[in-house]
Design an enzyme around this catalytic site. Structure first.
Site, PDB file in Angstrom:
ATOM      1  N   ARG A 113       0.905  -1.267   0.092  1.00 49.72           N
ATOM      2  CA  ARG A 113      -0.005   0.036  -0.019  1.00 49.72           C
ATOM      3  C   ARG A 113       0.942   1.322   0.011  1.00 49.72           C
ATOM      4  O   ARG A 113       1.671   1.338   1.037  1.00 49.72           O
ATOM      5  CB  ARG A 113      -0.827   0.058   1.506  1.00 49.72           C
ATOM      6  CG  ARG A 113      -1.632   1.419   1.380  1.00 49.72           C
ATOM      7  CD  ARG A 113      -2.676   1.210   2.445  1.00 49.72           C
ATOM      8  NE  ARG A 113      -3.926   0.503   1.839  1.00 49.72           N
ATOM      9  CZ  ARG A 113      -5.294   0.332   2.213  1.00 49.72           C
ATOM     10  NH1 ARG A 113      -5.365   1.205   3.488  1.00 49.72           N
ATOM     11  NH2 ARG A 113      -6.275  -0.237   1.685  1.00 49.72           N
ATOM     12  N   HIS A 117      -7.043   0.390  -6.981  1.00 42.81           N
ATOM     13  CA  HIS A 117      -7.314  -0.505  -5.495  1.00 42.81           C
ATOM     14  C   HIS A 117      -7.834  -1.728  -6.344  1.00 42.81           C
ATOM     15  O   HIS A 117      -9.090  -2.059  -6.186  1.00 42.81           O
ATOM     16  CB  HIS A 117      -8.289   0.126  -4.723  1.00 42.81           C
ATOM     17  CG  HIS A 117      -8.179  -0.322  -3.414  1.00 42.81           C
ATOM     18  ND1 HIS A 117      -7.186  -1.542  -2.923  1.00 42.81           N
ATOM     19  CD2 HIS A 117      -8.937   0.044  -2.306  1.00 42.81           C
ATOM     20  CE1 HIS A 117      -7.561  -1.834  -1.569  1.00 42.81           C
ATOM     21  NE2 HIS A 117      -8.445  -0.980  -1.353  1.00 42.81           N
ATOM     22  N   GLN A 122      -9.616  -4.289  -4.181  1.00 37.41           N
ATOM     23  CA  GLN A 122     -11.106  -3.987  -3.707  1.00 37.41           C
ATOM     24  C   GLN A 122     -11.919  -4.278  -4.932  1.00 37.41           C
ATOM     25  O   GLN A 122     -13.012  -4.588  -4.781  1.00 37.41           O
ATOM     26  CB  GLN A 122     -10.844  -2.491  -3.392  1.00 37.41           C
ATOM     27  CG  GLN A 122     -12.222  -1.972  -3.083  1.00 37.41           C
ATOM     28  CD  GLN A 122     -12.774  -2.366  -1.423  1.00 37.41           C
ATOM     29  OE1 GLN A 122     -12.265  -2.342  -0.624  1.00 37.41           O
ATOM     30  NE2 GLN A 122     -14.023  -2.860  -1.551  1.00 37.41           N
ATOM     31  N   ASP A 159     -17.651   6.269  -2.221  1.00 42.30           N
ATOM     32  CA  ASP A 159     -16.318   6.354  -1.295  1.00 42.30           C
ATOM     33  C   ASP A 159     -16.397   7.561  -0.780  1.00 42.30           C
ATOM     34  O   ASP A 159     -16.973   8.467  -1.100  1.00 42.30           O
ATOM     35  CB  ASP A 159     -15.134   5.988  -2.247  1.00 42.30           C
ATOM     36  CG  ASP A 159     -13.958   5.731  -1.403  1.00 42.30           C
ATOM     37  OD1 ASP A 159     -13.859   5.499  -0.290  1.00 42.30           O
ATOM     38  OD2 ASP A 159     -12.867   5.925  -2.084  1.00 42.30           O
ATOM     39  N   CYS A 203     -16.433   0.996  -0.118  1.00 37.70           N
ATOM     40  CA  CYS A 203     -15.484  -0.061   0.161  1.00 37.70           C
ATOM     41  C   CYS A 203     -15.072   0.181   1.547  1.00 37.70           C
ATOM     42  O   CYS A 203     -14.246  -0.762   2.045  1.00 37.70           O
ATOM     43  CB  CYS A 203     -13.972   0.654  -0.666  1.00 37.70           C
ATOM     44  SG  CYS A 203     -13.685   2.336  -0.515  1.00 37.70           S
ATOM     45  N   ARG A 262     -13.252  -9.245   0.373  1.00 40.34           N
ATOM     46  CA  ARG A 262     -11.830  -9.094   0.281  1.00 40.34           C
ATOM     47  C   ARG A 262     -10.914 -10.259   0.484  1.00 40.34           C
ATOM     48  O   ARG A 262     -10.119 -10.502  -0.100  1.00 40.34           O
ATOM     49  CB  ARG A 262     -11.421  -7.923   1.193  1.00 40.34           C
ATOM     50  CG  ARG A 262     -11.850  -6.606   1.039  1.00 40.34           C
ATOM     51  CD  ARG A 262     -11.828  -5.907  -0.155  1.00 40.34           C
ATOM     52  NE  ARG A 262     -10.122  -5.895  -0.311  1.00 40.34           N
ATOM     53  CZ  ARG A 262      -9.412  -4.789   0.011  1.00 40.34           C
ATOM     54  NH1 ARG A 262     -10.073  -3.804   0.701  1.00 40.34           N
ATOM     55  NH2 ARG A 262      -8.396  -4.777  -0.073  1.00 40.34           N
TER      56      ARG A 262
HETATM   57  N1   CP Z   1     -11.392  -0.811   1.791  1.00 39.08           N
HETATM   58  C1   CP Z   1     -10.082  -0.624   2.287  1.00 39.08           C
HETATM   59  O1   CP Z   1      -8.976  -0.955   1.564  1.00 39.08           O
HETATM   60  O2   CP Z   1     -10.245  -0.739   3.586  1.00 39.08           O
HETATM   61  P1   CP Z   1      -8.817  -0.319   4.575  1.00 39.08           P
HETATM   62  O3   CP Z   1      -8.212   1.041   4.134  1.00 39.08           O
HETATM   63  O4   CP Z   1      -9.352  -0.619   5.866  1.00 39.08           O
HETATM   64  O5   CP Z   1      -7.851  -1.441   4.118  1.00 39.08           O
HETATM   65  N1  NVA Z   2     -10.471   6.259  -1.750  1.00 37.94           N
HETATM   66  C1  NVA Z   2      -9.897   5.753  -0.226  1.00 37.94           C
HETATM   67  C2  NVA Z   2     -10.157   4.453  -0.119  1.00 37.94           C
HETATM   68  C3  NVA Z   2      -9.854   3.637   1.205  1.00 37.94           C
HETATM   69  C4  NVA Z   2      -9.854   2.419   1.296  1.00 37.94           C
HETATM   70  C5  NVA Z   2      -8.597   6.020  -0.091  1.00 37.94           C
HETATM   71  O1  NVA Z   2      -7.652   6.077  -1.111  1.00 37.94           O
HETATM   72  O2  NVA Z   2      -8.069   6.817   1.236  1.00 37.94           O
END
Ligand code: CP
Ligand code: NVA
Length: 312
Positions: free
Chosen positions: A102, A129, A132, A224, A264, A292
């Site tokens: 990440r 992502h 997701q 989101d 998400c 997930r």
């Molecule tokens: N949806 C998602 O990726 O959640 P987290 O940020 O908790 O991993």
């Molecule tokens: N769009 C959001 C998703 C988090 C899972 C972010 O990038 O913060």
């Protein structure tokens, strides 16, 4: 040749379908207990940003497949003191069998994959992502019984989650319509790519600015947060720009009667979605969160199994 999963464009239609089938099998088989596809393998999880779902579901997935998840906060790696991404990639490739990352920069993810000799999986970048999106496609298929021809409405920011979902839906023949405030569109090259995929699959991709228009008749409504991780300094401007983009009961009432509401998570309740919608009868957000785990097991199986190092 090692395979990476950096974005949904890395997967063909046939491969997405195969992953969804496999994820379904992992879901059904979970009560039988752990398996051994990753026996003897270690998967590094590098996180530059916070996470609840992605981190926990990957750790549990690797564990239940018989492997060892190794969580590495980027702050604790020499990366934080200036070691290059390339040298980190080359070093980790000598120890572990896969990297789940990440990252704050998609370019760094591409660099990590370029210099790793082991598969790299995107656990969220500012651009995509994909893990997701796979869980979301699985959820839509379970809930609506189809993906081809499904009417999917995105309301809000044209962000990482939107980009991967758009590509996934286009690949599998869904009709994807997004309503975003002007200036918050998904990147033009990803929209182009999604349209090319939609032409092949019989789907479609439309990007507009009117939430009511895209939600009308939709079978799936997805939103989101307005402020993604890394965009915090834009909070005030975004709050203004996203007025009218909240998914509330009034907006949802324009959708198909059988609509499912998706997010998400994490959600900013009262901002992009009301409690009434996210806790209401159309919401499937915790099925998404559960999926997930199953979708990522399918990805780990596809990219990592069969790469065990032989004994000395
Ligand atoms: N949806 C998602 O990726 O959640 P987290 O940020 O908790 O991993
Ligand atoms: N769009 C959001 C998703 C988090 C899972 C972010 O990038 O913060």
């Amino acid at each position: 040749m090692k395979r990476d999963l950096l974005g949904m464009e890395d997967l063909s239609r046939r491969e997405v379908e195969e992953l969804l089938r496999l994820a379904g099998r992992y879901k059904k088989g979970r009560k039988k207990g752990s398996s051994s596809e990753l026996r003897g393998k270690t998967v590094a999880l590098i996180f530059e940003k916070p996470s609840t779902r992605t981190r926990v579901s990957f750790e549990v997935a690797v564990h239940e497949m018989g492997g060892k998840p190794l969580f590495l906060s980027s702050q604790e790696l020499q990366l934080s003191r200036g070691e290059t991404v390339a040298d980190t990639a080359r070093t980790l490739s000598r120890y572990v069998h896969g990297i789940v990352a990440r990252v704050s920069s998609h370019d760094n993810l591409v660099e990590l994959a370029r210099y790793s000799t082991i598969p790299v999986i995107n656990a969220l970048s500012p651009l995509q992502h994909p893990c997701q999106a796979l869980a979301d496609l699985l959820t839509m298929q379970e809930q609506k019984g189809k993906l081809k021809g499904l009417k999917v409405a995105w309301v809000g920011d044209g962000n990482n989650v939107c980009n991967s979902l758009m590509l996934g839906c286009a690949t599998l023949g869904s009709h994807f319509r997004a309503a975003v405030p002007p200036g918050y569109e998904p990147p033009a090259e990803l929209v182009e790519l999604a349209r090319r995929r939609a032409e092949e699959s019989g789907g479609s991709v439309e990007i507009g600015h009117d939430p009511k228009e895209v939600v009308s008749g939709a079978e799936v409504v997805y939103t989101d947060v307005f402020v993604s991780m890394g965009k915090e300094e834009e909070r005030e401007r975004r709050k203004r720009d996203f007025q009218g983009f909240q998914v509330n009961s009034q907006l949802l009432s324009l959708a198909s009667e059988e609509v499912i509401f998706m997010h998400c998570l994490p959600a900013h309740r009262g901002e992009e979605v009301t409690d009434e919608v996210i806790d209401g009868p159309h919401s499937v957000v915790f099925d998404q969160a559960e999926n997930r785990l199953h979708a990522q097991k399918a990805v780990l199986f596809k990219l990592l199994s069969g790469r065990a190092r032989s004994s000395p």
